[in-house]
Design a protein around this motif. Structure first.
Motif, mmCIF file in Angstrom:
data_model
loop_
_atom_site.group_PDB
_atom_site.id
_atom_site.type_symbol
_atom_site.label_atom_id
_atom_site.label_comp_id
_atom_site.label_asym_id
_atom_site.label_seq_id
_atom_site.Cartn_x
_atom_site.Cartn_y
_atom_site.Cartn_z
ATOM 1 N N LYS A 335 -56.440 -23.188 -57.043
ATOM 2 C CA LYS A 335 -57.679 -22.666 -56.456
ATOM 3 C C LYS A 335 -58.043 -21.283 -56.989
ATOM 4 O O LYS A 335 -59.230 -20.957 -57.105
ATOM 5 C CB LYS A 335 -57.545 -22.614 -54.930
ATOM 6 N N CYS A 336 -57.048 -20.470 -57.305
ATOM 7 C CA CYS A 336 -57.305 -19.073 -57.684
ATOM 8 C C CYS A 336 -57.433 -18.869 -59.189
ATOM 9 O O CYS A 336 -57.454 -17.739 -59.664
ATOM 10 C CB CYS A 336 -56.203 -18.163 -57.143
ATOM 11 N N THR A 338 -60.000 -19.489 -60.994
ATOM 12 C CA THR A 338 -61.365 -19.067 -61.337
ATOM 13 C C THR A 338 -61.779 -17.941 -60.395
ATOM 14 O O THR A 338 -61.262 -17.840 -59.270
ATOM 15 C CB THR A 338 -62.353 -20.237 -61.212
ATOM 16 N N PRO A 339 -62.719 -17.093 -60.820
ATOM 17 C CA PRO A 339 -63.168 -16.012 -59.931
ATOM 18 C C PRO A 339 -63.720 -16.526 -58.611
ATOM 19 O O PRO A 339 -63.445 -15.957 -57.547
ATOM 20 C CB PRO A 339 -64.243 -15.306 -60.755
ATOM 21 N N GLU A 340 -64.482 -17.625 -58.669
ATOM 22 C CA GLU A 340 -65.074 -18.173 -57.450
ATOM 23 C C GLU A 340 -64.001 -18.705 -56.508
ATOM 24 O O GLU A 340 -64.046 -18.477 -55.288
ATOM 25 C CB GLU A 340 -66.057 -19.299 -57.793
ATOM 26 N N GLY A 341 -63.030 -19.422 -57.078
ATOM 27 C CA GLY A 341 -61.955 -19.956 -56.254
ATOM 28 C C GLY A 341 -61.078 -18.871 -55.662
ATOM 29 O O GLY A 341 -60.662 -18.954 -54.506
ATOM 30 N N GLU A 343 -61.934 -15.813 -54.857
ATOM 31 C CA GLU A 343 -62.626 -15.152 -53.754
ATOM 32 C C GLU A 343 -62.709 -16.054 -52.534
ATOM 33 O O GLU A 343 -62.606 -15.593 -51.392
ATOM 34 C CB GLU A 343 -64.025 -14.733 -54.204
ATOM 35 N N ALA A 344 -62.886 -17.381 -52.772
ATOM 36 C CA ALA A 344 -62.962 -18.316 -51.647
ATOM 37 C C ALA A 344 -61.637 -18.388 -50.888
ATOM 38 O O ALA A 344 -61.613 -18.510 -49.666
ATOM 39 C CB ALA A 344 -63.360 -19.703 -52.150
ATOM 40 N N THR A 349 -62.169 -9.713 -54.157
ATOM 41 C CA THR A 349 -62.678 -9.802 -55.519
ATOM 42 C C THR A 349 -61.508 -9.804 -56.508
ATOM 43 O O THR A 349 -60.625 -8.946 -56.435
ATOM 44 C CB THR A 349 -63.603 -8.602 -55.834
#
Length: 356
Positions: A335-336, A338-341, A343-344, A349
């Motif tokens: 999940k982590c 990617t930048p989006e994953g 942060e989710a 950030t």
């Protein structure tokens, strides 16, 4: 009584298929036992990977390419990824030995279902090492992802076997291997020619062992079958073993003694493994943010500290601490990445490690 996890029924079906596959393989009365082994191990692997996807919230359904919000369906049910597609998701690296072994049996299954029923015995002799690797890889994936209490060792028995064969029996096995139809022999040769030398020699692709039979006197303190590990032999003993002909095969799996917290991680080592697998900084601060945001375990001071997400975290009563599973580390890495994953999952950030 707590409701079982969503993936439990799929995992149970996987284990049942694997046990059936082994029973067929070991049954000399089955005329097409190797074919049955291949087909049922195919299903066991498919259900095992589906169970992982259900646990990790991976959408493994096919969507209509023309209508983004419409699922593809078969007989009214959503069409789900076949094993080939699951394989690419689980092992993106094409040179992975587990992927190579499983890929071989995926292709072989299509041939076995439509022809070559008479080649079953020859295939079993030719691919016995590959079949053993297929089962051991399954066991490794099963216990790594879902815990040692799911092990096939709790369900399977060690089969009785002929420890060695007469010279005539050995020659019969060699003749049987040579009876493999030319197109199947060509298929296997072509498949392995596309593998790197390291993959072809990897025991996760083809599992090979040589067993030495020694008739020993009765000893009340000894077990009936004793194994000597290759690493414990002298150089002279290793050289002697390597000169021996193939007289039989035995599968050996190390037995793990009960160990508290086996396979579990404390927060700092878990955070370090996550950071090693992603391009961003990931420390204990991010780890705490992730379990809080994902409600993996109760907050400090909660009156019910044992109410964790058991797939990802376990509460240890004697030490009043939490231990995290390999599945949770894998989940965070996936999940982590990617930048989006990132942060989710953490609400923070991400910071690229190359900029640190």
């Amino acid at each position: 009584m707590a409701r079982p996890p969503r993936w439990q029924a799929t995992l149970d079906a996987s284990v049942e298929e694997a046990c059936l596959a082994v029973r067929l393989y070991n049954d000399p009365a089955e005329s097409r036992s190797f074919e049955g082994f291949v087909i049922h191990m195919h299903l066991a692997w498919l259900y095992l990977l589906h169970a992982e996807f259900i646990r990790d919230d991976v959408d493994y359904r096919y969507w209509d390419p023309k209508y983004k919000r419409r699922l593809l369906r078969v007989d009214g049910e959503p069409k789900r990824w076949e094993l080939e597609r699951c394989l690419r998701e689980r092992w993106p690296d094409e040179t992975d030995a587990v992927r190579a072994n499983l890929g071989l049996f995926i292709r072989l299954r299509n041939r076995l279902e439509h022809r070559h029923a008479h080649a079953d015995a020859a295939l079993m002799v030719t691919l016995s090492g590959h079949g053993h690797a297929l089962l051991l890889n399954y066991e490794q994936e099963l216990t790594t992802q879902f815990g040692d209490d799911q092990s096939l060792a709790l369900r399977l028995r060690v089969p009785l076997f002929v420890g060695t064969f007469s010279p005539q029996g050995e020659q019969a096995l060699r003749r049987l291997r040579k009876s493999l139809p030319p197109d199947l022999h060509g298929f296997l040769t072509d498949y392995e020619s596309g593998l790197g030398e390291g993959v072809a020699a990897d025991p996760r692709y083809e599992f090979r062992l040589r067993a030495t039979i020694e008739l020993a006197p009765k000893d009340p303190d000894a077990v009936a079958v004793q194994f000597t590990r290759y690493d414990d032999m002298t150089e002279a003993e290793r050289a002697a073993v390597e000169e021996m002909g193939r007289k039989g095969q035995v599968i050996v799996r190390d037995r793990k003694q009960p160990v508290s917290g086996l396979g579990r991680l404390m927060p700092k080592p878990a955070a370090a493994e996550v950071e090693a697998g992603i391009p961003f900084e990931f420390n204990i601060h991010h780890f705490v943010a992730a379990w809080k945001r994902g409600k993996v375990r109760p907050l400090y001071g909660d009156p019910h500290p044992d109410r964790t997400n058991s797939d990802f975290c376990e509460y240890d009563e004697p030490t009043k601490s939490y231990r995290y599973t390999r599945a949770y580390v894998s989940h965070l890495i996936k999940k982590c990445s990617t930048p989006e994953g990132f942060e989710a999952i953490t609400g923070l950030t991400p910071r690229d490690k190359s900029l640190a």
